[in-house]
Design a protein around this motif. Structure first.
Motif, PDB file in Angstrom:
ATOM      1  N   PHE A 145     -45.470  25.985  49.192  1.00  0.00           N
ATOM      2  CA  PHE A 145     -46.691  26.680  48.750  1.00  0.00           C
ATOM      3  C   PHE A 145     -47.663  26.813  47.804  1.00  0.00           C
ATOM      4  O   PHE A 145     -48.042  27.340  47.316  1.00  0.00           O
ATOM      5  N   SER A 146     -46.693  28.585  48.123  1.00  0.00           N
ATOM      6  CA  SER A 146     -46.814  29.264  46.167  1.00  0.00           C
ATOM      7  C   SER A 146     -46.090  28.383  45.223  1.00  0.00           C
ATOM      8  O   SER A 146     -46.855  28.443  44.591  1.00  0.00           O
ATOM      9  N   LYS A 147     -45.551  27.796  44.996  1.00  0.00           N
ATOM     10  CA  LYS A 147     -45.161  26.765  44.246  1.00  0.00           C
ATOM     11  C   LYS A 147     -45.975  25.996  44.305  1.00  0.00           C
ATOM     12  O   LYS A 147     -47.211  25.986  42.726  1.00  0.00           O
ATOM     13  N   ILE A 148     -46.649  25.212  45.116  1.00  0.00           N
ATOM     14  CA  ILE A 148     -48.119  24.383  44.899  1.00  0.00           C
ATOM     15  C   ILE A 148     -49.146  25.088  44.096  1.00  0.00           C
ATOM     16  O   ILE A 148     -49.244  24.627  42.848  1.00  0.00           O
ATOM     17  N   TYR A 149     -49.395  26.019  45.383  1.00  0.00           N
ATOM     18  CA  TYR A 149     -50.611  26.496  44.470  1.00  0.00           C
ATOM     19  C   TYR A 149     -50.862  27.605  43.394  1.00  0.00           C
ATOM     20  O   TYR A 149     -51.807  27.857  42.571  1.00  0.00           O
ATOM     21  N   SER A 150     -49.575  27.711  42.915  1.00  0.00           N
ATOM     22  CA  SER A 150     -49.081  28.044  41.174  1.00  0.00           C
ATOM     23  C   SER A 150     -49.459  27.134  40.053  1.00  0.00           C
ATOM     24  O   SER A 150     -49.602  28.027  39.131  1.00  0.00           O
ATOM     25  N   LYS A 151     -49.025  26.206  40.530  1.00  0.00           N
ATOM     26  CA  LYS A 151     -49.721  25.645  39.543  1.00  0.00           C
ATOM     27  C   LYS A 151     -50.900  25.167  38.250  1.00  0.00           C
ATOM     28  O   LYS A 151     -51.654  25.104  37.983  1.00  0.00           O
TER      29      LYS A 151
END
Length: 365
Positions: A145-151
């Motif tokens: 989720f960190s990867k998703i929301y960093s976008k």
């Protein structure tokens, strides 16, 4: 002579997996109306055909089936391929939206692979509790989720949800807290649809799932004199378990299961008071909706939502059956003491303006 051309409206696109009966789904339709009130052409894109709401005729609806892509192995690869299809569809069928608003994790994951600009995520819940980040085996989920929301930038639906987001992931992306929109006029109109057959009752509206803690509510209610019946509106995986608990506590004649109601507002309007016993919420939409209808509310003081909408005296400790039973008894004796005002800043057009201001402020940085 008329105008040589018709001025094209700017477009807003709201993306969500489906329009089944949930809080986030209702928020999408209400927020869409807010942008429409501001003069935008509003589009809603879903990936499943489920619809459990009356669709607002002011919005434009699109459905692009994700099901056909489930044969692709590995979810991230599937989402990447589908994101390409979504981008192409938006460009061809909708155009270039001024803002694309993604809602809930299915849409968020897909749009993390999008190449379109102006995407913003809406964080509808307290992520650490929803996804169990404190559970030992869930570290991979947190990284995902960190990867998703960093976008893309993230709009959290309450200050508590924003604090939890930053605590969970750090400063990975610009964030802000903007409350969910509440369509006061529509709610008040829908509340007139009928008068419930029940009288002098307590109401709880919410799916039978982990967060809502129906078990705590029913156990606390059993400790009162049950002078008012308890109406439970909603469906969900724990409904059978709660029905069994009600039988075990010998209160079947006092607890009424009404299932999912597309229009819960007449039940809320005519209730003596509304109760919420959640362990976590994002914003607690049902509280704001009850306040619109002048229905008193008592709620657990979960990490985000209720304390931002209600006075301290209306709040109860989470999971504390005795304390909740005590407040239920007080409310049954005198519901009026738990009345609270509705904040007009939650009206749809005002909330939509806040979305636009946030996006504009990021562009200016």
């Amino acid at each position: 002579m008329g105008k040589a051309f018709i001025e094209k409206k700017s477009k807003i696109l709201l993306v969500i997996n489906s329009l089944k009966g949930g809080g986030a789904e209702r928020v999408v339709l209400t927020l869409g109306q807010g942008f429409h009130d501001l003069g935008y052409e509003v589009h809603v894109l879903t990936f499943k055909p489920q619809v459990e709401f009356s669709l607002n005729p002011n919005l434009n609806y699109h459905m692009l089936k994700f099901k056909n892509f489930k044969l692709i192995p590995k979810l991230d690869r599937r989402d990447r391929v589908f994101a390409y299809v979504v981008d192409r569809y938006i460009s061809k069928k909708i155009g270039k939206p001024e803002l694309i608003i993604s809602n809930l994790d299915r849409a968020d994951s897909i749009l993390s692979y999008s190449r379109l600009s102006n995407i913003t995520y809406v964080i509808h819940n307290t992520v650490s509790l929803l996804y169990g980040f404190n559970i030992k085996d869930n570290h991979d989920k947190k990284i995902k989720f960190s990867k998703i929301y960093s976008k893309h930038p993230c709009i959290c639906v309450s200050q508590g949800a924003e604090k939890d987001f930053i605590k969970s992931f750090g400063q990975i992306t610009p964030t802000t807290a903007i409350y969910n929109p509440i369509d006061k006029d529509s709610i008040q109109e829908q509340a007139k649809a009928f008068i419930p057959e029940y009288q002098n009752y307590i109401i709880h509206v919410g799916s039978f799932k982990d967060a809502k803690r129906h078990d705590v509510l029913v156990k606390a209610y059993a400790k009162t004199d049950q002078s008012m019946p308890l109406l439970l509106l909603g469906q969900g995986k724990y409904k059978d378990d709660i029905e069994q608990l009600v039988k075990n506590l010998n209160i079947e004649d006092k607890v009424i299961f009404l299932g999912f109601q597309e229009n819960p507002f007449p039940y809320i309007k005519h209730a003596q008071f509304k109760v919420l016993t959640s362990d976590w919420e994002g914003f607690a939409l049902v509280i704001a909706e009850a306040l619109v209808l002048n229905t008193p509310v008592i709620s657990t003081d979960c990490p985000s939502g209720p304390s931002e909408l209600l006075p301290q005296k209306n709040l109860m400790p989470m999971g504390d059956v005795d304390a909740i039973a005590d407040t239920l008894s007080q409310a049954m004796e005198n519901p009026e003491q738990f009345q609270a005002p509705f904040d007009e800043a939650l009206l749809p057009a005002k909330i939509a303006e806040k979305y636009l201001h946030f996006v504009q402020s990021i562009k200016q940085k």
